[in-house]
Design a protein around this motif. Structure first.
Motif, PDB file in Angstrom:
ATOM      1  N   MET A   1      33.808  30.555  -1.522  1.00  0.00           N
ATOM      2  CA  MET A   1      34.340  29.177  -2.471  1.00  0.00           C
ATOM      3  C   MET A   1      34.960  28.655  -1.071  1.00  0.00           C
ATOM      4  O   MET A   1      35.063  29.321  -0.204  1.00  0.00           O
ATOM      5  CB  MET A   1      34.942  30.015  -2.988  1.00  0.00           C
ATOM      6  CG  MET A   1      36.181  28.750  -4.100  1.00  0.00           C
ATOM      7  SD  MET A   1      35.861  28.487  -5.640  1.00  0.00           S
ATOM      8  CE  MET A   1      36.120  26.800  -5.960  1.00  0.00           C
ATOM      9  N   LEU A   2      35.435  26.877  -0.914  1.00  0.00           N
ATOM     10  CA  LEU A   2      35.973  26.857   0.202  1.00  0.00           C
ATOM     11  C   LEU A   2      37.138  26.616  -0.595  1.00  0.00           C
ATOM     12  O   LEU A   2      37.625  26.477  -1.698  1.00  0.00           O
ATOM     13  CB  LEU A   2      35.420  25.017   0.035  1.00  0.00           C
ATOM     14  CG  LEU A   2      33.761  25.290   1.190  1.00  0.00           C
ATOM     15  CD1 LEU A   2      33.563  24.080   0.555  1.00  0.00           C
ATOM     16  CD2 LEU A   2      34.030  25.752   2.378  1.00  0.00           C
ATOM     17  N   SER A   3      38.344  26.389   0.370  1.00  0.00           N
ATOM     18  CA  SER A   3      39.853  26.942   0.513  1.00  0.00           C
ATOM     19  C   SER A   3      39.556  24.939   0.444  1.00  0.00           C
ATOM     20  O   SER A   3      38.780  24.031   0.840  1.00  0.00           O
ATOM     21  CB  SER A   3      40.625  26.926   1.888  1.00  0.00           C
ATOM     22  OG  SER A   3      40.508  25.793   2.369  1.00  0.00           O
ATOM     23  N   PHE A  60      26.150  21.739   1.515  1.00  0.00           N
ATOM     24  CA  PHE A  60      27.703  23.202   2.543  1.00  0.00           C
ATOM     25  C   PHE A  60      28.547  23.362   0.732  1.00  0.00           C
ATOM     26  O   PHE A  60      28.258  24.363   0.840  1.00  0.00           O
ATOM     27  CB  PHE A  60      27.234  22.932   3.887  1.00  0.00           C
ATOM     28  CG  PHE A  60      28.352  23.927   4.167  1.00  0.00           C
ATOM     29  CD1 PHE A  60      27.732  25.971   4.885  1.00  0.00           C
ATOM     30  CD2 PHE A  60      29.817  24.455   4.196  1.00  0.00           C
ATOM     31  CE1 PHE A  60      28.500  26.456   4.244  1.00  0.00           C
ATOM     32  CE2 PHE A  60      30.827  24.866   4.125  1.00  0.00           C
ATOM     33  CZ  PHE A  60      30.104  26.512   4.759  1.00  0.00           C
ATOM     34  N   VAL A  61      28.525  21.979   0.919  1.00  0.00           N
ATOM     35  CA  VAL A  61      30.254  21.849   0.708  1.00  0.00           C
ATOM     36  C   VAL A  61      29.834  21.832  -1.168  1.00  0.00           C
ATOM     37  O   VAL A  61      30.193  23.226  -2.301  1.00  0.00           O
ATOM     38  CB  VAL A  61      30.560  20.423  -0.113  1.00  0.00           C
ATOM     39  CG1 VAL A  61      31.913  20.120  -1.013  1.00  0.00           C
ATOM     40  CG2 VAL A  61      31.333  20.056   1.180  1.00  0.00           C
ATOM     41  N   ASN A  62      28.210  21.620  -1.049  1.00  0.00           N
ATOM     42  CA  ASN A  62      27.906  22.136  -3.138  1.00  0.00           C
ATOM     43  C   ASN A  62      27.297  23.466  -3.165  1.00  0.00           C
ATOM     44  O   ASN A  62      27.751  23.906  -3.929  1.00  0.00           O
ATOM     45  CB  ASN A  62      26.203  21.525  -3.356  1.00  0.00           C
ATOM     46  CG  ASN A  62      27.325  19.986  -3.592  1.00  0.00           C
ATOM     47  OD1 ASN A  62      28.088  19.807  -4.974  1.00  0.00           O
ATOM     48  ND2 ASN A  62      26.374  18.965  -2.987  1.00  0.00           N
ATOM     49  N   ASP A  63      27.221  24.475  -1.977  1.00  0.00           N
ATOM     50  CA  ASP A  63      26.353  25.741  -1.829  1.00  0.00           C
ATOM     51  C   ASP A  63      27.598  26.332  -2.318  1.00  0.00           C
ATOM     52  O   ASP A  63      27.631  27.243  -2.781  1.00  0.00           O
ATOM     53  CB  ASP A  63      25.970  25.634  -0.911  1.00  0.00           C
ATOM     54  CG  ASP A  63      24.438  25.176  -0.881  1.00  0.00           C
ATOM     55  OD1 ASP A  63      23.590  25.429  -2.148  1.00  0.00           O
ATOM     56  OD2 ASP A  63      23.765  25.008   0.117  1.00  0.00           O
ATOM     57  N   ILE A 109      38.559  29.404  11.240  1.00  0.00           N
ATOM     58  CA  ILE A 109      38.762  30.143  12.642  1.00  0.00           C
ATOM     59  C   ILE A 109      40.229  31.030  11.986  1.00  0.00           C
ATOM     60  O   ILE A 109      40.684  32.067  10.795  1.00  0.00           O
ATOM     61  CB  ILE A 109      38.796  30.142  13.716  1.00  0.00           C
ATOM     62  CG1 ILE A 109      37.231  30.371  14.226  1.00  0.00           C
ATOM     63  CG2 ILE A 109      39.700  31.704  14.408  1.00  0.00           C
ATOM     64  CD1 ILE A 109      37.900  30.138  15.163  1.00  0.00           C
ATOM     65  N   GLU A 110      41.849  29.776  11.352  1.00  0.00           N
ATOM     66  CA  GLU A 110      42.718  30.347  10.903  1.00  0.00           C
ATOM     67  C   GLU A 110      42.291  30.728   9.803  1.00  0.00           C
ATOM     68  O   GLU A 110      43.169  31.991   9.209  1.00  0.00           O
ATOM     69  CB  GLU A 110      43.163  29.470  11.259  1.00  0.00           C
ATOM     70  CG  GLU A 110      44.341  29.261  10.332  1.00  0.00           C
ATOM     71  CD  GLU A 110      45.564  27.484  10.964  1.00  0.00           C
ATOM     72  OE1 GLU A 110      46.034  27.678   9.319  1.00  0.00           O
ATOM     73  OE2 GLU A 110      45.244  27.029  11.625  1.00  0.00           O
ATOM     74  N   GLU A 111      41.455  30.287   8.403  1.00  0.00           N
ATOM     75  CA  GLU A 111      42.148  30.901   7.141  1.00  0.00           C
ATOM     76  C   GLU A 111      40.293  32.166   7.292  1.00  0.00           C
ATOM     77  O   GLU A 111      40.561  32.849   5.862  1.00  0.00           O
ATOM     78  CB  GLU A 111      40.922  29.536   6.649  1.00  0.00           C
ATOM     79  CG  GLU A 111      41.603  28.640   6.521  1.00  0.00           C
ATOM     80  CD  GLU A 111      41.573  27.337   5.568  1.00  0.00           C
ATOM     81  OE1 GLU A 111      40.041  27.162   4.668  1.00  0.00           O
ATOM     82  OE2 GLU A 111      42.011  26.166   5.214  1.00  0.00           O
ATOM     83  N   LYS A 112      39.561  32.421   8.267  1.00  0.00           N
ATOM     84  CA  LYS A 112      38.608  33.988   8.230  1.00  0.00           C
ATOM     85  C   LYS A 112      37.748  33.451   7.183  1.00  0.00           C
ATOM     86  O   LYS A 112      37.189  34.261   7.010  1.00  0.00           O
ATOM     87  CB  LYS A 112      39.577  34.890   7.466  1.00  0.00           C
ATOM     88  CG  LYS A 112      40.974  35.370   8.557  1.00  0.00           C
ATOM     89  CD  LYS A 112      41.511  36.805   8.502  1.00  0.00           C
ATOM     90  CE  LYS A 112      42.155  36.518   9.482  1.00  0.00           C
ATOM     91  NZ  LYS A 112      43.330  37.689   9.226  1.00  0.00           N
ATOM     92  N   ASP A 113      37.298  31.742   6.872  1.00  0.00           N
ATOM     93  CA  ASP A 113      36.025  31.615   6.747  1.00  0.00           C
ATOM     94  C   ASP A 113      34.845  31.538   6.931  1.00  0.00           C
ATOM     95  O   ASP A 113      34.743  31.062   8.278  1.00  0.00           O
ATOM     96  CB  ASP A 113      36.412  29.385   6.053  1.00  0.00           C
ATOM     97  CG  ASP A 113      35.282  29.652   5.115  1.00  0.00           C
ATOM     98  OD1 ASP A 113      34.400  30.014   4.814  1.00  0.00           O
ATOM     99  OD2 ASP A 113      35.860  28.397   4.735  1.00  0.00           O
ATOM    100  N   HIS A 114      34.540  33.205   7.130  1.00  0.00           N
ATOM    101  CA  HIS A 114      33.221  32.973   7.988  1.00  0.00           C
ATOM    102  C   HIS A 114      32.275  32.477   8.200  1.00  0.00           C
ATOM    103  O   HIS A 114      30.937  32.534   8.509  1.00  0.00           O
ATOM    104  CB  HIS A 114      32.805  35.171   8.025  1.00  0.00           C
ATOM    105  CG  HIS A 114      34.073  35.423   8.561  1.00  0.00           C
ATOM    106  ND1 HIS A 114      34.154  35.269   9.895  1.00  0.00           N
ATOM    107  CD2 HIS A 114      34.758  36.183   7.582  1.00  0.00           C
ATOM    108  CE1 HIS A 114      35.975  36.370   9.729  1.00  0.00           C
ATOM    109  NE2 HIS A 114      36.095  36.783   8.575  1.00  0.00           N
ATOM    110  N   ALA A 115      32.027  31.865   6.898  1.00  0.00           N
ATOM    111  CA  ALA A 115      30.735  31.393   5.919  1.00  0.00           C
ATOM    112  C   ALA A 115      30.941  29.745   6.518  1.00  0.00           C
ATOM    113  O   ALA A 115      29.968  28.902   7.155  1.00  0.00           O
ATOM    114  CB  ALA A 115      30.617  31.261   4.602  1.00  0.00           C
ATOM    115  N   THR A 116      32.028  29.244   6.815  1.00  0.00           N
ATOM    116  CA  THR A 116      32.149  27.944   7.562  1.00  0.00           C
ATOM    117  C   THR A 116      31.700  28.094   9.119  1.00  0.00           C
ATOM    118  O   THR A 116      31.222  27.341   9.960  1.00  0.00           O
ATOM    119  CB  THR A 116      33.238  27.332   6.801  1.00  0.00           C
ATOM    120  OG1 THR A 116      33.097  27.063   5.567  1.00  0.00           O
ATOM    121  CG2 THR A 116      33.104  26.032   7.733  1.00  0.00           C
TER     122      THR A 116
END
Length: 180
Positions: A1-3, A60-63, A109-116
């Motif tokens: 899930m995206l922030s 990507f946003v939808n996925d 990177i800051e959010e540790k959102d590896h998928a993004t």
């Protein structure tokens, strides 16, 4: 899930990619009006690339269970002093896009959102190619200078550009699967 922050950044970039397509289509119109059909073709191919970039982010946003929110697209510049100036504006625009993509990567990177981060890596590599491609055209136009023969050769070369979309990466089907 995206922030929320990442979703907003991606939505802003989707809008900017559509705006990029408008810019390149406007450049194509200017070049075509000046009988530089090869240069205009090059810009139309670039328009297709920008639309593909926007849709890649859209998917990507939808996925990632996000929500795409489309915004108004401002009108682009319509006149340039020369084909060289149009391509120099294209390079400046691509440098702006590069900065925007890099900023999104910093946030991922800051959010540790590896998928993004993995997703954005494709765009980072793409921007290296985008800047190099426009830069090469600028160098050819500078070499041609005011020579009609040189401009003819550059225009003829740019007419050869082909749009090749990358393989589809979205897992979201556009229609329900058909039963056999």
């Amino acid at each position: 899930m995206l922030s929320k922050k990442m979703q907003d950044l991606l939505n802003d970039q989707i809008n900017f990619e559509f705006y990029s397509a408008y810019i390149y289509l406007s450049m194509a119109a200017y070049l075509q009006a000046n009988d530089l059909l090869g240069c205009a073709h090059w810009m139309r191919v670039q328009t297709q690339e920008e639309l593909m970039h926007a849709m890649k982010m859209y998917d990507f946003v939808n996925d990632r269970s996000g929500r795409v929110v489309l915004k108004e697209i401002k009108g682009p510049k319509a006149e340039w002093a020369s084909p060289l100036e149009a391509f120099e504006d294209a390079l400046k625009h691509e440098q702006t896009v590069t900065g925007r993509i890099n900023h999104m990567m910093d946030i991922a990177i800051e959010e540790k959102d590896h998928a993004t981060q993995i997703f954005l890596q494709w765009f980072i590599s793409e921007q290296v190619e985008e800047e190099a491609s426009v830069g090469a055209v600028i160098q050819r136009l500078k070499l041609a200078g005011q020579s009609p023969g040189g401009m003819f050769m550059v225009d003829k070369e740019l007419a050869q550009r082909i749009f090749t979309p990358p393989p589809q990466t979205s897992q979201a089907p556009l229609a329900p699967p058909q039963k056999a």
